[in-house]
Scaffold this motif. Sequence first.
Motif, PDB file in Angstrom:
ATOM      1  N   UNK A   1      50.025  35.725  43.811  1.00  0.00           N
ATOM      2  CA  UNK A   1      48.660  35.757  44.332  1.00  0.00           C
ATOM      3  C   UNK A   1      47.799  34.674  43.683  1.00  0.00           C
ATOM      4  N   UNK A   2      47.979  34.481  42.371  1.00  0.00           N
ATOM      5  CA  UNK A   2      47.201  33.455  41.670  1.00  0.00           C
ATOM      6  C   UNK A   2      47.547  32.056  42.175  1.00  0.00           C
ATOM      7  N   UNK A   3      48.819  31.812  42.461  1.00  0.00           N
ATOM      8  CA  UNK A   3      49.232  30.510  42.978  1.00  0.00           C
ATOM      9  C   UNK A   3      48.630  30.255  44.356  1.00  0.00           C
ATOM     10  N   UNK A   4      48.664  31.283  45.196  1.00  0.00           N
ATOM     11  CA  UNK A   4      48.235  31.127  46.585  1.00  0.00           C
ATOM     12  C   UNK A   4      46.720  31.112  46.741  1.00  0.00           C
ATOM     13  N   UNK A   5      46.036  31.996  46.007  1.00  0.00           N
ATOM     14  CA  UNK A   5      44.606  32.175  46.235  1.00  0.00           C
ATOM     15  C   UNK A   5      43.720  31.581  45.133  1.00  0.00           C
TER      16      UNK A   5
ATOM     17  N   UNK B   1      40.062  37.777  37.969  1.00  0.00           N
ATOM     18  CA  UNK B   1      40.714  38.997  38.447  1.00  0.00           C
ATOM     19  C   UNK B   1      42.235  38.902  38.320  1.00  0.00           C
ATOM     20  N   UNK B   2      42.792  37.756  38.638  1.00  0.00           N
ATOM     21  CA  UNK B   2      44.238  37.599  38.488  1.00  0.00           C
ATOM     22  C   UNK B   2      44.646  37.741  37.019  1.00  0.00           C
ATOM     23  N   UNK B   3      43.831  37.211  36.144  1.00  0.00           N
ATOM     24  CA  UNK B   3      44.131  37.317  34.720  1.00  0.00           C
ATOM     25  C   UNK B   3      44.058  38.759  34.239  1.00  0.00           C
ATOM     26  N   UNK B   4      43.166  39.553  34.834  1.00  0.00           N
ATOM     27  CA  UNK B   4      43.095  40.968  34.482  1.00  0.00           C
ATOM     28  C   UNK B   4      44.409  41.671  34.814  1.00  0.00           C
ATOM     29  N   UNK B   5      44.970  41.380  35.981  1.00  0.00           N
ATOM     30  CA  UNK B   5      46.247  41.984  36.367  1.00  0.00           C
ATOM     31  C   UNK B   5      47.364  41.506  35.450  1.00  0.00           C
TER      32      UNK B   5
ATOM     33  N   UNK C   1      46.406  43.408  56.701  1.00  0.00           N
ATOM     34  CA  UNK C   1      46.195  43.144  58.129  1.00  0.00           C
ATOM     35  C   UNK C   1      45.117  42.075  58.337  1.00  0.00           C
ATOM     36  N   UNK C   2      44.009  42.201  57.618  1.00  0.00           N
ATOM     37  CA  UNK C   2      42.903  41.253  57.783  1.00  0.00           C
ATOM     38  C   UNK C   2      43.329  39.843  57.388  1.00  0.00           C
ATOM     39  N   UNK C   3      44.074  39.717  56.295  1.00  0.00           N
ATOM     40  CA  UNK C   3      44.525  38.401  55.829  1.00  0.00           C
ATOM     41  C   UNK C   3      45.355  37.688  56.892  1.00  0.00           C
ATOM     42  N   UNK C   4      46.083  38.462  57.683  1.00  0.00           N
ATOM     43  CA  UNK C   4      46.904  37.881  58.745  1.00  0.00           C
ATOM     44  C   UNK C   4      46.135  37.748  60.071  1.00  0.00           C
ATOM     45  N   UNK C   5      44.835  38.111  60.056  1.00  0.00           N
ATOM     46  CA  UNK C   5      44.035  38.128  61.290  1.00  0.00           C
ATOM     47  C   UNK C   5      42.737  37.349  61.128  1.00  0.00           C
TER      48      UNK C   5
ATOM     49  N   UNK D   1      43.698  42.347  44.723  1.00  0.00           N
ATOM     50  CA  UNK D   1      42.893  42.375  45.953  1.00  0.00           C
ATOM     51  C   UNK D   1      41.622  41.546  45.780  1.00  0.00           C
ATOM     52  N   UNK D   2      40.851  41.830  44.722  1.00  0.00           N
ATOM     53  CA  UNK D   2      39.579  41.123  44.550  1.00  0.00           C
ATOM     54  C   UNK D   2      39.796  39.647  44.225  1.00  0.00           C
ATOM     55  N   UNK D   3      40.870  39.335  43.497  1.00  0.00           N
ATOM     56  CA  UNK D   3      41.180  37.936  43.257  1.00  0.00           C
ATOM     57  C   UNK D   3      41.453  37.202  44.553  1.00  0.00           C
ATOM     58  N   UNK D   4      42.182  37.857  45.440  1.00  0.00           N
ATOM     59  CA  UNK D   4      42.490  37.251  46.738  1.00  0.00           C
ATOM     60  C   UNK D   4      41.239  37.070  47.584  1.00  0.00           C
TER      61      UNK D   4
END
Length: 288
Positions: free
Chosen positions: A233-237, A215-219, A154-158, A193-196
């Motif tokens: 998520x890694x591509x976008x953020x 963080x993305x690499x951890x996932x 929700x926050x990401x879209x707000x 989440x934390x990567x974003x």
Amino acid sequence: MILKWSIRIIISSTLLFSCSMQSIVISQMEPILDNSALALFEESDYEFAKNALPGNLKLIEGLLKSDPENEKLLLLASQGYAGYALGYLEDEHPDKAKLFYLRARDYALKILRKDEAFSNAEKSGVENLKQTLSTYNRDKAPALFWAGFSWAGYITLSLTEPAAIIELAEVEILMQRVEELQPEYFYGGVYLFFGSVYGMKPGIMGGNPEKAKSYFEKSINLTESKFLLAYIYAAKYYAAKILDEDLFDEYLQKVEESSVDVLPGAQLMNAIAKEKAAYLKSKKEELF
């Protein structure tokens, strides 16, 4: 007078018995609902799942009318609405996605707010909330995760709404506890989440692209590169934020070339990742 009290007792007993029977029936259905959710996440057909999800969600909500405190149903409702917002709404219908993310958040928070200490801590500042969450065990991780994940959606879209951005502090506390208790839950979703967060925030507010990448690499490492949403998520953020077009393309190519069946039980999430890869490619000029 005695007759009146006798009638009241009979009516009350009947109502209590009826409520008890409803709860028993619903509890017996829980394994079926669990298997239904598993079958849905194993669905590799993106459009078929899109048509199936609303009916499943309304069934769960109907059962919640009879047993509103049932934590298994509340968690399934939260997970379902969050998944629907993520997979089918947020890119093309963000306003509707925001409503669904809030619905998902509220179902998960209802589980957490059954604990009076949590309800009180929410109202008394982040330090009190941290203290309360420090007493929680691993069994609380799913409700914490879906509350945080949905709230973050929700926050990401707000981001143009200051009130929504302020709420991110509480979300981070919820997700920090998830990372401590069960970081592998939902394919390391807490790492996404934390990567974003680190990728999305400006540096002055604590943003850090390299932390985002870690963080993305951890996932990615946790699932041996099989949970394809991690690359989205890694591509976008990360890649888009540091304006690395080659890396952006590499992440999306990984999604495109991978089979949705590479991770059993996550076929639908991988199908969603493929749809998002196509969407991000179409928005590349805007991102760079």
